[in-house]
Design an enzyme around this catalytic site. Structure first.
Site, PDB file in Angstrom:
ATOM      1  CB  ALA A  36      -0.931  -0.007   1.211  1.00 26.96           C
TER       2      ALA A  36
ATOM      3  CG  ASN B 246       0.058  -3.519   9.924  1.00 27.01           C
ATOM      4  OD1 ASN B 246      -0.586  -2.959   9.048  1.00 27.01           O
ATOM      5  ND2 ASN B 246      -0.443  -4.480  10.682  1.00 27.01           N
TER       6      ASN B 246
ATOM      7  CG  HIS C   5       1.364 -14.981   2.060  1.00 30.94           C
ATOM      8  ND1 HIS C   5       1.777 -15.335   0.793  1.00 30.94           N
ATOM      9  CD2 HIS C   5       2.457 -15.057   2.844  1.00 30.94           C
ATOM     10  CE1 HIS C   5       3.073 -15.604   0.829  1.00 30.94           C
ATOM     11  NE2 HIS C   5       3.508 -15.436   2.056  1.00 30.94           N
TER      12      HIS C   5
ATOM     13  CG  HIS D 132       0.154 -12.893   7.709  1.00 41.21           C
ATOM     14  ND1 HIS D 132      -0.941 -13.470   7.092  1.00 41.21           N
ATOM     15  CD2 HIS D 132      -0.332 -11.830   8.405  1.00 41.21           C
ATOM     16  CE1 HIS D 132      -2.030 -12.781   7.389  1.00 41.21           C
ATOM     17  NE2 HIS D 132      -1.703 -11.786   8.188  1.00 41.21           N
TER      18      HIS D 132
ATOM     19  CD  GLU E 170      -0.565 -14.556  30.666  1.00 40.51           C
ATOM     20  OE1 GLU E 170       0.646 -14.596  30.353  1.00 40.51           O
ATOM     21  OE2 GLU E 170      -1.450 -15.184  30.048  1.00 40.51           O
TER      22      GLU E 170
ATOM     23  CG  HIS F 279      -2.275 -18.225  25.989  1.00 33.82           C
ATOM     24  ND1 HIS F 279      -2.633 -19.005  27.053  1.00 33.82           N
ATOM     25  CD2 HIS F 279      -1.632 -17.146  26.515  1.00 33.82           C
ATOM     26  CE1 HIS F 279      -2.220 -18.418  28.185  1.00 33.82           C
ATOM     27  NE2 HIS F 279      -1.604 -17.301  27.878  1.00 33.82           N
TER      28      HIS F 279
ATOM     29  CG  MET G 266     -16.238 -16.976  23.388  1.00 34.20           C
ATOM     30  SD  MET G 266     -16.565 -17.810  24.967  1.00 34.20           S
ATOM     31  CE  MET G 266     -15.457 -19.222  24.756  1.00 34.20           C
TER      32      MET G 266
HETATM   33  O1  G1P Z   1     -28.247 -20.331  24.265  1.00 33.96           O
HETATM   34  P1  G1P Z   1     -28.071 -20.173  22.785  1.00 33.96           P
HETATM   35  O2  G1P Z   1     -28.763 -18.946  22.252  1.00 33.96           O
HETATM   36  O3  G1P Z   1     -28.420 -21.406  22.018  1.00 33.96           O
HETATM   37  O4  G1P Z   1     -26.503 -19.967  22.595  1.00 33.96           O
HETATM   38  C1  G1P Z   1     -25.857 -18.737  22.499  1.00 33.96           C
HETATM   39  O5  G1P Z   1     -25.823 -18.019  23.741  1.00 33.96           O
HETATM   40  C2  G1P Z   1     -25.107 -18.637  24.804  1.00 33.96           C
HETATM   41  C3  G1P Z   1     -25.099 -17.691  25.970  1.00 33.96           C
HETATM   42  O6  G1P Z   1     -24.481 -16.461  25.675  1.00 33.96           O
HETATM   43  C4  G1P Z   1     -23.680 -18.999  24.376  1.00 33.96           C
HETATM   44  O7  G1P Z   1     -23.083 -19.761  25.403  1.00 33.96           O
HETATM   45  C5  G1P Z   1     -23.674 -19.809  23.084  1.00 33.96           C
HETATM   46  O8  G1P Z   1     -22.344 -20.012  22.668  1.00 33.96           O
HETATM   47  C6  G1P Z   1     -24.443 -19.034  22.015  1.00 33.96           C
HETATM   48  O9  G1P Z   1     -24.466 -19.750  20.816  1.00 33.96           O
HETATM   49  O1  G1P Z   2      -4.530  -6.444  11.432  1.00 27.25           O
HETATM   50  P1  G1P Z   2      -5.564  -7.194  10.653  1.00 27.25           P
HETATM   51  O2  G1P Z   2      -5.205  -8.633  10.397  1.00 27.25           O
HETATM   52  O3  G1P Z   2      -6.017  -6.475   9.418  1.00 27.25           O
HETATM   53  O4  G1P Z   2      -6.847  -7.203  11.627  1.00 27.25           O
HETATM   54  C1  G1P Z   2      -7.199  -8.229  12.498  1.00 27.25           C
HETATM   55  O5  G1P Z   2      -6.324  -8.339  13.614  1.00 27.25           O
HETATM   56  C2  G1P Z   2      -6.275  -7.207  14.498  1.00 27.25           C
HETATM   57  C3  G1P Z   2      -5.378  -7.548  15.664  1.00 27.25           C
HETATM   58  O6  G1P Z   2      -5.842  -8.666  16.387  1.00 27.25           O
HETATM   59  C4  G1P Z   2      -7.667  -6.820  14.979  1.00 27.25           C
HETATM   60  O7  G1P Z   2      -7.604  -5.610  15.695  1.00 27.25           O
HETATM   61  C5  G1P Z   2      -8.639  -6.653  13.815  1.00 27.25           C
HETATM   62  O8  G1P Z   2      -9.950  -6.425  14.309  1.00 27.25           O
HETATM   63  C6  G1P Z   2      -8.614  -7.923  12.962  1.00 27.25           C
HETATM   64  O9  G1P Z   2      -9.485  -7.815  11.870  1.00 27.25           O
END
Ligand code: G1P
Ligand code: G1P
EC number: 2.7.7.12
Lengths: 351, 351
Positions: A61, A77, A164, A166, A182, A301, A316
């Site tokens: 870019a 970046n 790619h 990375h 931590e 992690h 989540m």
């Molecule tokens: O209970 P639902 O609507 O089937 O499930 C949704 O909400 C829950 C509570 O936030 C989450 O744990 C599930 O991952 C999400 O898919």
């Molecule tokens: O930097 P990227 O790969 O374009 O962007 C991705 O990673 C970033 C760092 O975890 C996040 O903030 C962005 O929301 C995500 O789309």
């Protein structure tokens, strides 16, 4: 009274590294799923695309042209969230309105010149090159910044915008939130129990065995007792190592090999290029690098979102965002599933 | 030296309610997006589907038949993450392996008999009925459990598996993680400054004005100084109210009206049925309900993922999961954008 069984009875578990609780409700795997299904993967990525800014020879870019690199390649970046020279927001006028200066750099590291490979499809020596590049960039940026965050977002599901292979490296003038947690927990554990939290944790998991996924001469991979993501893992050296640059050549070779095995298992789990975010945590650096950080143990992690198949993920959301993380299978079940998967990649087996 | 401008210069901000930091890098909105685009919304949801377990008259997974309800309807979740009678995991044998008992109930609340409406398309009296049902369920479950989490996952992007307008209520025998944090920070603020954190915060935002989205006789909606999601908002009563059941009839009517305005603005922002997770936080209840909880102020959090359009979301991945939350526009920019949007729903305007 009924005897407690983790795979049948909901309970909460404590994460002593990040000072957090998770609700484990394994009986919930039985519910039907009628929600969003992820789009299937792009099946073919061209090996070389001159318009992809991560490819050798491509123009980025900012107008710079990438070299025809043949190993790893690190560059700044083009849209960094952290820049080296932002001014200070100044003192805050109220305790509920606190802002502070943030300075840093954001780099991108290509793992390989080809766009159609991923780490598990690379050779052990090629992965070793990536590990060496991680160690070098940590050393280089750690000379100026207290925190160097290496992370890989793999797969479109994880917000990765380029196929790619990375990762990214964001170095900052501040200790990010999770690093602070931590730091606090590891420091407190060491001062109370006289040894590093993660050294004792790894030791215990080796004795208990039920959450181990892979072990090698120098490394362990396990599903932590407090895992939040369905197939989350923790990668730990056996020796007390504070930071990536301290790894010996033998430890690096062994790391390349265990990473290849883990990531192959991940791909084999649902026969897909397994999405995840992963990252390394090691002792803070910068001007305080020389202080005593012996309570830190280097670790990576892995946070993969898939739950039931290549297209059904764990969300989540709601309860997790507003109250507490919740998981649908036990860490022990996840570890057992991962343990039994082959170490040969499903795509290579078919050849 | 350059003068600091929040919309141009990255900085970090502190969330005193959840004791967390966020990296604000507003200049990053300029980067092109080549990553995952969300699938377009289901455009037509049938008003009544006899096979949808949330509809009036439908048969649920457990064989029960729903009544032909005409307002709200609350029933037990057929696949609950929390059940009332799980046995205790017993004492832990090591500080790194701590598990505790978790008991509770999970309920589902339908907002309306029709599947093809959402809260912003319902009338103010219909929304008022939902608020009354929230207050009742809080009172009922709060008699037995210390925490009653009401939350709505709206849209497939937020893991919602059923288009029928509904929320969930999970009551637990433990204070979930985020409740514990908010308890700790609000208690400390009150003891240090002699007033509830969120009362002072609302007061300050009324003076500063730049993050306000909507105000009414009894309520405020604002983008918090420390917002993480692009268009995150906080909904606060003006009066010191600890829990939903304490709201007066006038406050409930006014809440219904301000919720309709906020959710209409959200839908108008990208002309889509705006996805989000939202939930209510109020003082703990259960057997300790009578203790002094005056440091608590009732509030709702709205966490919507969309960033740039109806199909481009913010991914909280890599850096966010491993280091710290990061946002791409300032809270002040988000508030201004929301403030200027019409309070008439784009779908009704077209009629
Ligand atoms: O209970 P639902 O609507 O089937 O499930 C949704 O909400 C829950 C509570 O936030 C989450 O744990 C599930 O991952 C999400 O898919
Ligand atoms: O930097 P990227 O790969 O374009 O962007 C991705 O990673 C970033 C760092 O975890 C996040 O903030 C962005 O929301 C995500 O789309």
């Amino acid at each position: 009274a009924t005897t407690f069984r983790a795979s049948e009875h909901q309970h909460i578990r404590y994460n002593p590294l990040q000072d957090e609780w998770v609700l484990v409700s394994a009986h919930r795997m039985k519910r039907p799923w009628q929600g969003q299904v992820e789009p299937p993967l792009l099946t073919t990525v061209p090996r070389h695309d001159p318009h992809n800014p991560l490819c050798p020879g491509a123009t980025r870019a900012n107008g710079e042209v990438n070299p025809y690199y043949d190993g790893t390649f690190v560059f700044d970046n083009d849209f960094p969230a952290l820049q080296p020279d932002a001014p200070n927001p100044g003192p805050s006028d109220h305790p509920l309105f606190q802002a502070e200066a943030a300075r840093g750099v954001c780099k991108v590291m290509c793992f390989h010149p080809w766009s159609d490979v991923t780490l598990p499809l690379m050779s052990v020596p090629e992965i070793r090159t990536v590990i060496d590049a991680w160690a070098s960039v940590t050393e280089e940026l750690g000379a100026r910044y207290p925190w160097v965050q290496i992370f890989e977002n793999k797969g479109a599901m994880m917000g990765c915008s380029n196929p790619h292979p990375h990762c990214q490296v964001w170095a900052s003038s501040f200790l990010p939130d999770i690093a602070q947690r931590e730091e606090r927990t590891q420091r407190a554990y060491q001062s109370q129990r006289g040894e590093p939290l993660l050294m004792e944790y790894g030791h215990q998991e080796l004795l208990r065995k039920e959450r181990l996924v892979l072990t090698s001469e120098h490394w362990l991979v396990l599903v932590p007792f407090w895992a939040v993501w369905p197939y989350q893992t923790l990668l730990l050296p056996r020796r007390h190592v504070r930071r990536l640059p301290e790894l010996t050549p033998a430890e690096r070779d062994d790391l390349a090999s265990i990473m290849k095995k883990l990531l192959t298992k991940y791909d084999n789990l649902f026969e897909t290029s397994f999405p995840y975010s992963m990252g390394w945590h090691g002792a803070p650096m910068g001007s305080d690098a020389g202080a005593n950080w012996d309570h830190w143990q280097l670790h990576a992690h892995y946070y993969p979102p898939l739950l039931r198949s290549a297209t059904i993920r764990k969300f989540m959301v709601g309860y997790e965002m507003l109250a507490q993380a919740q998981r649908d299978l036990t860490p022990e079940q996840a570890a057992e599933r991962l343990r039994t998967l082959p170490e040969v990649h499903y795509r290579l087996g078919q050849k």
